[in-house]
Design a protein around this motif. Sequence first.
Motif, PDB file in Angstrom:
ATOM      1  N   ARG A  30       1.368  -0.803   0.003  1.00  0.00           N
ATOM      2  CA  ARG A  30      -0.034   0.313   0.033  1.00  0.00           C
ATOM      3  C   ARG A  30       0.546   1.144  -0.033  1.00  0.00           C
ATOM      4  NH1 ARG A  30      -2.204   3.036   3.794  1.00  0.00           N
ATOM      5  NH2 ARG A  30      -1.498   1.593   5.511  1.00  0.00           N
ATOM      6  N   LEU A  31       0.569   2.079  -0.636  1.00  0.00           N
ATOM      7  CA  LEU A  31       1.425   3.572  -0.738  1.00  0.00           C
ATOM      8  C   LEU A  31       0.740   4.238   0.109  1.00  0.00           C
ATOM      9  CD1 LEU A  31       1.506   3.881  -4.473  1.00  0.00           C
ATOM     10  CD2 LEU A  31       3.394   2.515  -2.957  1.00  0.00           C
ATOM     11  N   PHE A  32       1.441   5.856   0.583  1.00  0.00           N
ATOM     12  CA  PHE A  32       0.839   6.298   1.640  1.00  0.00           C
ATOM     13  C   PHE A  32       0.559   7.607   0.888  1.00  0.00           C
ATOM     14  CE2 PHE A  32       1.435  10.791   2.861  1.00  0.00           C
ATOM     15  CZ  PHE A  32       1.642  10.531   4.357  1.00  0.00           C
ATOM     16  N   GLU A  33      -0.687   7.789   0.987  1.00  0.00           N
ATOM     17  CA  GLU A  33      -1.870   8.935  -0.325  1.00  0.00           C
ATOM     18  C   GLU A  33      -3.040   9.392   0.518  1.00  0.00           C
ATOM     19  OE1 GLU A  33      -2.568   7.406  -4.323  1.00  0.00           O
ATOM     20  OE2 GLU A  33      -3.277   5.614  -2.734  1.00  0.00           O
ATOM     21  N   VAL A  34      -2.750  10.490  -0.156  1.00  0.00           N
ATOM     22  CA  VAL A  34      -4.003  11.403   0.251  1.00  0.00           C
ATOM     23  C   VAL A  34      -5.151  11.523   0.387  1.00  0.00           C
ATOM     24  CG1 VAL A  34      -3.556  14.098   1.735  1.00  0.00           C
ATOM     25  CG2 VAL A  34      -1.565  13.212   2.154  1.00  0.00           C
ATOM     26  N   PRO A  35      -6.444  10.916   1.084  1.00  0.00           N
ATOM     27  CA  PRO A  35      -7.095  11.254   0.491  1.00  0.00           C
ATOM     28  C   PRO A  35      -7.906  12.472  -0.325  1.00  0.00           C
ATOM     29  CG  PRO A  35      -7.462   9.838   1.599  1.00  0.00           C
ATOM     30  CD  PRO A  35      -6.326  10.299   1.931  1.00  0.00           C
ATOM     31  N   ALA A  36      -8.676  12.876  -1.001  1.00  0.00           N
ATOM     32  CA  ALA A  36      -9.003  14.341  -1.553  1.00  0.00           C
ATOM     33  C   ALA A  36     -10.004  14.272  -0.817  1.00  0.00           C
ATOM     34  CB  ALA A  36      -9.119  14.001  -2.784  1.00  0.00           C
ATOM     35  N   ASP A  37     -10.940  13.499  -0.237  1.00  0.00           N
ATOM     36  CA  ASP A  37     -11.991  13.768   0.750  1.00  0.00           C
ATOM     37  C   ASP A  37     -11.669  14.140   2.269  1.00  0.00           C
ATOM     38  OD1 ASP A  37     -11.502  11.152   0.879  1.00  0.00           O
ATOM     39  OD2 ASP A  37     -13.019  10.222   0.799  1.00  0.00           O
ATOM     40  N   THR A  38     -11.439  13.691   2.270  1.00  0.00           N
ATOM     41  CA  THR A  38     -10.625  13.361   3.988  1.00  0.00           C
ATOM     42  C   THR A  38      -9.358  15.062   4.441  1.00  0.00           C
ATOM     43  OG1 THR A  38     -10.608  10.910   4.035  1.00  0.00           O
ATOM     44  CG2 THR A  38      -9.802  12.328   6.533  1.00  0.00           C
ATOM     45  N   LYS A  39     -10.227  15.679   4.899  1.00  0.00           N
ATOM     46  CA  LYS A  39      -9.608  17.332   5.265  1.00  0.00           C
ATOM     47  C   LYS A  39     -10.245  17.295   7.102  1.00  0.00           C
ATOM     48  CE  LYS A  39      -9.102  21.406   2.915  1.00  0.00           C
ATOM     49  NZ  LYS A  39      -9.367  22.965   1.652  1.00  0.00           N
ATOM     50  N   PRO A  40      -8.924  17.928   7.638  1.00  0.00           N
ATOM     51  CA  PRO A  40      -8.050  17.335   7.359  1.00  0.00           C
ATOM     52  C   PRO A  40      -6.909  15.772   7.031  1.00  0.00           C
ATOM     53  CG  PRO A  40      -7.949  18.442   9.268  1.00  0.00           C
ATOM     54  CD  PRO A  40      -8.782  18.442   8.997  1.00  0.00           C
ATOM     55  N   PHE A  41      -6.225  15.576   6.861  1.00  0.00           N
ATOM     56  CA  PHE A  41      -5.874  14.202   6.821  1.00  0.00           C
ATOM     57  C   PHE A  41      -5.314  14.240   8.411  1.00  0.00           C
ATOM     58  CE2 PHE A  41      -3.107  10.808   5.566  1.00  0.00           C
ATOM     59  CZ  PHE A  41      -4.262   9.216   5.662  1.00  0.00           C
ATOM     60  N   VAL A  42      -5.398  13.376   9.208  1.00  0.00           N
ATOM     61  CA  VAL A  42      -3.533  13.306  10.190  1.00  0.00           C
ATOM     62  C   VAL A  42      -3.190  11.739  10.427  1.00  0.00           C
ATOM     63  CG1 VAL A  42      -4.331  13.224  12.756  1.00  0.00           C
ATOM     64  CG2 VAL A  42      -5.788  14.909  11.230  1.00  0.00           C
ATOM     65  N   VAL A  43      -1.516  12.914   9.823  1.00  0.00           N
ATOM     66  CA  VAL A  43      -1.068  11.271  10.064  1.00  0.00           C
ATOM     67  C   VAL A  43      -0.038  11.869  11.758  1.00  0.00           C
ATOM     68  CG1 VAL A  43       1.098  11.011   9.400  1.00  0.00           C
ATOM     69  CG2 VAL A  43      -0.476  11.990   8.230  1.00  0.00           C
ATOM     70  N   ILE A  44      -0.120  10.392  12.255  1.00  0.00           N
ATOM     71  CA  ILE A  44       0.929  10.777  13.831  1.00  0.00           C
ATOM     72  C   ILE A  44       2.020   9.664  13.382  1.00  0.00           C
ATOM     73  CG2 ILE A  44      -1.125   9.595  14.676  1.00  0.00           C
ATOM     74  CD1 ILE A  44      -0.822  10.220  16.857  1.00  0.00           C
ATOM     75  N   MET A  45       2.682  10.268  13.524  1.00  0.00           N
ATOM     76  CA  MET A  45       4.590   9.487  14.012  1.00  0.00           C
ATOM     77  C   MET A  45       4.615   8.759  14.741  1.00  0.00           C
ATOM     78  SD  MET A  45       5.696   9.704  10.569  1.00  0.00           S
ATOM     79  CE  MET A  45       5.373  10.322   9.378  1.00  0.00           C
ATOM     80  N   VAL A  46       5.088   7.555  15.151  1.00  0.00           N
ATOM     81  CA  VAL A  46       5.564   7.579  16.657  1.00  0.00           C
ATOM     82  C   VAL A  46       6.716   6.215  16.481  1.00  0.00           C
ATOM     83  CG1 VAL A  46       3.535   7.114  17.236  1.00  0.00           C
ATOM     84  CG2 VAL A  46       3.958   4.870  16.333  1.00  0.00           C
ATOM     85  N   GLY A  47       7.633   6.346  17.305  1.00  0.00           N
ATOM     86  CA  GLY A  47       8.914   5.635  17.256  1.00  0.00           C
ATOM     87  C   GLY A  47      10.054   5.888  17.953  1.00  0.00           C
TER      88      GLY A  47
END
Length: 328
Positions: free
Chosen positions: A109-126
């Motif tokens: 699966r690729l990282f993609e920002v769908p047009a219909d989700t705004k804002p698209f929220v990404v959280i980085m952990v590690g």
Amino acid sequence: MFFRSKAKAEAADEPQEEQGFFKRIVSGLVKTRKSLVKRVRKAIRLKAKIDDELLEEIEEILIQSDVGMETTLKIIEDLRLESSSADAPELILTRLKQSIEGILLKNERLFEVPADTKPFVVIMVGVNGSGKTTTIGKIAQKLVAEGKKVMLVAGDTFRAAAIEQLCIWGERTGAQVVKSEMNADAAAVCYRALEEAQTNGTDVVLIDTAGRLHTKRHLMDELEKIVRVIKKTMPDAPHETILVLDATTGQNALNQAKIFGEKSGVTGMIMTKLDGTAKGGVLIGLRDRFATPVLMIGVGEGADDLRPFNPHEFIEALFSEEEDVEEA
Ligand SMILES: Nc1nc2c(ncn2[C@@H]2O[C@H](COP(=O)(O)OP(=O)(O)O)[C@@H](O)[C@H]2O)c(=O)[nH]1
Ligand SMILES: [Mg+2]
């Protein structure tokens, strides 16, 4: 299109840009290629036939390249089943490539920002130092270049340097940065950021988090609290929870994947620093042992060195016969 890449960078009519990216991966994997594929090639050259000794040698090479015991045994079993002593030793290389490809090709699966989700929220952990903040910066750079309105959230409130580092990426990319004072409540910063993002037309929110050792309960509690608070403002968020893993930590990366995966609802992984290490085999073990897709890989410090993870491209680069320039 952002983070889409060709299955293979091979055709002569391939756009030059794609060929350039493929070369980056080839050069990024130089150390792993040397520790893994080149050594297998060498072992084969000294052999007249495929025998237990050759398989044992390959087993040792895979383990030393950080593929991990479990996955290595699986690959060796594959090779054993498919080979007979009448086969030319060179065949083992083709089969090794196929076996590894079989492991890498799943749940892609690729990282993609769908047009219909705004804002698209990404959280980085590690964990600390795995490359979260840098990766956020690189992603922001690409998204901004695509014309997206990006917000960076300084959820790592434990170190002043972490907030500062995110601000530098904000200046560099033109992304908005939402931060607070050091030691402030990370969840509160995220809440404030999301409220603003929902009203100011932000397309993508990239949340940086602290990464003290995953064995410390406190960190997991904090991550859970951040997610809870995010859901209060946007019930379907976060849309991606990305675990960032440092390839140079080898087998440790597998442990982190296990612990974070269990606790924080990771939807995708990014493996960084593949360029700096001979331990790139860990990516093979990671794909084998976890269902969570690897979305991107980091093969260098520049923004262009963060690439979508394309199994075909990866395997072609790993088995490439490119004459490698000796690296320091
Ligand atoms: N060579 C290389 N260095 C990287 C890569 N990704 C991150 N780094 C470096 O790793 C170090 C730690 O990164 P940072 O983003 O601060 O990690 P964080 O603590 O998880 O936020 C920095 O010096 C980055 O430049 C990569 O793909 N390749
Ligand atoms: Mg950081």
